[in-house]
Motif scaffolding. Sequence first.
Motif, short mmCIF file in Angstrom:
data_model
loop_
_atom_site.label_atom_id
_atom_site.label_comp_id
_atom_site.label_asym_id
_atom_site.label_seq_id
_atom_site.Cartn_x
_atom_site.Cartn_y
_atom_site.Cartn_z
N GLU A 35 0.85 -1.20 0.00
CA GLU A 35 0.00 0.00 0.00
C GLU A 35 0.88 1.25 0.00
OE1 GLU A 35 -3.77 -0.16 2.48
OE2 GLU A 35 -2.51 -1.61 3.54
N LYS A 36 0.45 2.26 -0.72
CA LYS A 36 1.21 3.50 -0.79
C LYS A 36 0.82 4.48 0.31
CE LYS A 36 3.48 2.23 -4.43
NZ LYS A 36 4.93 1.91 -4.32
N ARG A 37 -0.43 4.38 0.76
CA ARG A 37 -0.93 5.32 1.76
C ARG A 37 -1.79 4.60 2.78
NH1 ARG A 37 0.37 8.24 -2.46
NH2 ARG A 37 0.96 10.43 -2.21
N LYS A 38 -1.91 5.21 3.94
CA LYS A 38 -2.74 4.65 5.01
C LYS A 38 -3.38 5.80 5.77
CE LYS A 38 -3.96 0.78 7.09
NZ LYS A 38 -4.54 -0.38 6.37
N GLU A 39 -4.52 5.52 6.35
CA GLU A 39 -5.23 6.55 7.10
C GLU A 39 -5.01 6.36 8.59
OE1 GLU A 39 -9.45 8.83 6.69
OE2 GLU A 39 -9.56 6.65 6.84
N GLY A 87 -5.82 1.60 12.33
CA GLY A 87 -6.58 0.37 12.46
C GLY A 87 -7.92 0.50 11.78
N GLU A 88 -8.62 -0.62 11.68
CA GLU A 88 -9.94 -0.60 11.08
C GLU A 88 -10.92 0.17 11.95
OE1 GLU A 88 -10.38 -1.64 8.03
OE2 GLU A 88 -8.25 -2.15 8.05
N GLY A 89 -11.98 0.71 11.31
CA GLY A 89 -12.91 1.57 12.01
C GLY A 89 -13.55 0.93 13.23
N GLU A 90 -14.04 -0.30 13.10
CA GLU A 90 -14.73 -0.94 14.22
C GLU A 90 -13.80 -1.15 15.40
OE1 GLU A 90 -16.62 -4.51 13.00
OE2 GLU A 90 -17.96 -3.54 11.56
N ARG A 91 -12.59 -1.64 15.13
CA ARG A 91 -11.65 -1.89 16.22
C ARG A 91 -11.24 -0.59 16.90
NH1 ARG A 91 -9.16 -6.65 16.97
NH2 ARG A 91 -7.40 -6.76 18.41
N MET A 92 -11.03 0.46 16.12
CA MET A 92 -10.65 1.73 16.71
C MET A 92 -11.79 2.31 17.55
SD MET A 92 -7.51 2.35 16.09
CE MET A 92 -7.57 3.95 16.87
N TRP A 93 -13.03 2.16 17.09
CA TRP A 93 -14.15 2.66 17.88
C TRP A 93 -14.31 1.87 19.18
CZ3 TRP A 93 -16.10 7.12 18.09
CH2 TRP A 93 -16.26 7.91 16.95
N GLY A 152 -18.38 12.96 7.73
CA GLY A 152 -19.32 12.19 6.93
C GLY A 152 -18.79 10.86 6.45
N ALA A 153 -17.53 10.52 6.75
CA ALA A 153 -16.98 9.23 6.35
C ALA A 153 -17.74 8.11 7.05
CB ALA A 153 -15.50 9.16 6.71
N GLU A 154 -17.94 7.00 6.32
CA GLU A 154 -18.75 5.91 6.86
C GLU A 154 -18.15 5.33 8.14
OE1 GLU A 154 -21.75 4.77 6.10
OE2 GLU A 154 -21.85 6.46 4.71
N TRP A 155 -16.82 5.14 8.17
CA TRP A 155 -16.21 4.57 9.37
C TRP A 155 -16.39 5.48 10.58
CZ3 TRP A 155 -12.66 6.96 12.42
CH2 TRP A 155 -11.93 8.03 11.87
N GLU A 197 3.47 0.83 8.76
CA GLU A 197 2.15 0.88 9.38
C GLU A 197 2.26 0.83 10.90
OE1 GLU A 197 -1.98 -1.73 9.27
OE2 GLU A 197 -0.74 -1.57 7.46
N ALA A 198 3.13 -0.04 11.41
CA ALA A 198 3.30 -0.15 12.87
C ALA A 198 3.92 1.12 13.44
CB ALA A 198 4.16 -1.36 13.21
N GLY A 199 4.92 1.68 12.71
CA GLY A 199 5.56 2.90 13.20
C GLY A 199 4.61 4.08 13.23
N ALA A 200 3.73 4.18 12.23
CA ALA A 200 2.75 5.25 12.21
C ALA A 200 1.77 5.12 13.37
CB ALA A 200 1.99 5.25 10.87
N ASP A 201 1.35 3.90 13.64
CA ASP A 201 0.42 3.67 14.75
C ASP A 201 1.04 4.10 16.07
OD1 ASP A 201 -2.08 2.29 15.86
OD2 ASP A 201 -0.49 1.19 16.89
N ARG A 202 2.28 3.73 16.29
CA ARG A 202 2.95 4.08 17.56
C ARG A 202 3.19 5.58 17.67
NH1 ARG A 202 6.98 -0.90 16.47
NH2 ARG A 202 5.71 -2.58 17.37
N MET A 203 3.63 6.21 16.58
CA MET A 203 3.86 7.65 16.63
C MET A 203 2.56 8.40 16.90
SD MET A 203 5.66 10.37 16.57
CE MET A 203 7.30 10.10 15.91
N ALA A 204 1.47 7.98 16.25
CA ALA A 204 0.18 8.64 16.47
C ALA A 204 -0.24 8.54 17.93
CB ALA A 204 -0.89 8.01 15.57
N ARG A 205 0.00 7.39 18.54
CA ARG A 205 -0.37 7.21 19.95
C ARG A 205 0.49 8.06 20.88
NH1 ARG A 205 -3.72 2.65 20.58
NH2 ARG A 205 -4.00 1.50 18.64
N VAL A 206 1.79 8.16 20.55
CA VAL A 206 2.68 9.00 21.35
C VAL A 206 2.26 10.46 21.27
CG1 VAL A 206 5.04 9.87 21.53
CG2 VAL A 206 4.64 7.42 21.26
N LEU A 207 1.92 10.93 20.07
CA LEU A 207 1.48 12.31 19.91
C LEU A 207 0.19 12.57 20.68
CD1 LEU A 207 2.28 12.66 16.10
CD2 LEU A 207 3.36 13.96 17.95
#
Length: 499
Positions: A229-233, A263-269, A294-297, A413-423
């Motif tokens: 994947e080139k991008r992730k949300e 992560g996926e929308g349901e798990r994050m919620w 307005g995004a579905e997730w 993907e893992a590094g982005a998840d950890r950085m987002a949580r630290v921020l």
Amino acid sequence: MKEETSPLTDNFHGLKEGARSDANHFKHSTSGGPDPSFGEKISELITGCRDFYQLEKEVQRRSLEMSLGIFAWVLQEIDTHLMNARDKRVWEVVGFRERTLVTSFGELKVKRRLYRNKQTGEAKFLLDQALGWSERSRCTPRLKEMAVKLGVDMPFRRAAEILGYLVPGISPMAVWQAVQEAGEALRQEGESRREAVFEKGETPGGKEKTSRLYIEADGMVIRLQRSEEKRKEVRLFVAYTGKEEVGGGRKALKDKLVMSGVGEGERMWEEVYSGVASRWDMGQVKEIYLGSDGAEWAKQGVDYFPGAVHVLDPYHLNRRLVEAFWHDEETYNEAKQAIASREWERVEEVLNKAVRGVRGVRKKRIEGLWRYLKENWSGIITSPGTERLGTIEGQVWHGAGWRMKRVGASWTEAGADRMARVLSARSNGELEKYTSRWELRLAGQEHLAQAVQVEVKRKVEEAGSWLRAGLPALRGPSAGAPWVKHVLRELSRPSFELA
């Protein structure tokens, strides 16, 4: 040509000669005092420096070397104490093993004893266990805190460069590792809360009371590396109980709680609900307004918070209007008034009139706006909480976007998840909780401290005796100068006590 002199340079030359004399005296002194090479190092420092920058740099380097020596000695004393206090019937020493510890003074190689359980054969380092030193950790908690705080503000290479002025040898990888460890601790904590609520059926048990909650969600797209994947949300969430004036016409969020992750929308919620419910008593909450673009997730959040009302936040609504009608201010104002009336027929009338007069890209944008408004109409006409929402876009940028979307930035993907949580933890004012996590588990710690205090005091007194005997400036013609009275004389006075 004769070199120009002054009282200051005379004192400096005298100090050089004193240092040489002290070094020679030290070579022949008896053992049991300070490091015999200490005088020589002072002599080299004073005679070798040619400018103040180099002098300051060398003093810092020597100080760090001395600090490392003290730190190594303290760890050695603790290791010896553990050896003497162990159950000798169970644990036997099988040798020493070396391990590298990166401290706020620099890199330190630590030799500690390896023990074997005579009954089970289990191998253990008692020092590591007592210090709470995990197998993978190289950075001390204090250095880790400094590295993480710099690492969330700037690229890891730049953070390492700045930190290197204080801690020689620190690498970008060490800064990266510190951020990753903090982020992983946050991920595990969030996952543990989610599992407790949604898999084990436990009650979160939040204690704070509020009758109204606002929760906003939005996504931020980042570039990925080493991935198909080139991008992730990155999903970002902010919960708060309202807004309050802070002066100058500005408002701040009350009781703000920021969460984020990849992560996926349901798990994050699920993780968001467990985090919110762990803070607030959900039985006391009467109104919940959930804002999104307005995004579905993002709209799925209403399924996790009973009684929650979805609200299309004003920022994203207005941005869509501007994108569709930037070329036609009159139609833009008509569309805003029609939406404010909460009459769908009136909105369709304005859009139908507007779309007939344009072609191409402009027509496609108006048609896109039409679909967007229709899909989110229920979130638009929800009035009570609408005026209180619209903060998520600022939270996205100031909380994470400026760091994770900078020019050239890409993430695993893992590094982005950890950085987002630290921020997010920093936004919540909780970052320190995840950088200083080693707890001393040392039986007889008070007894050890007393023994160390006696030994340190003895060494300090010996050092003070040497300083008084070995610094000619204390007795010479400059003895009354401020730099002697208030600096050298105080350094030679071993009158302090360890806490």
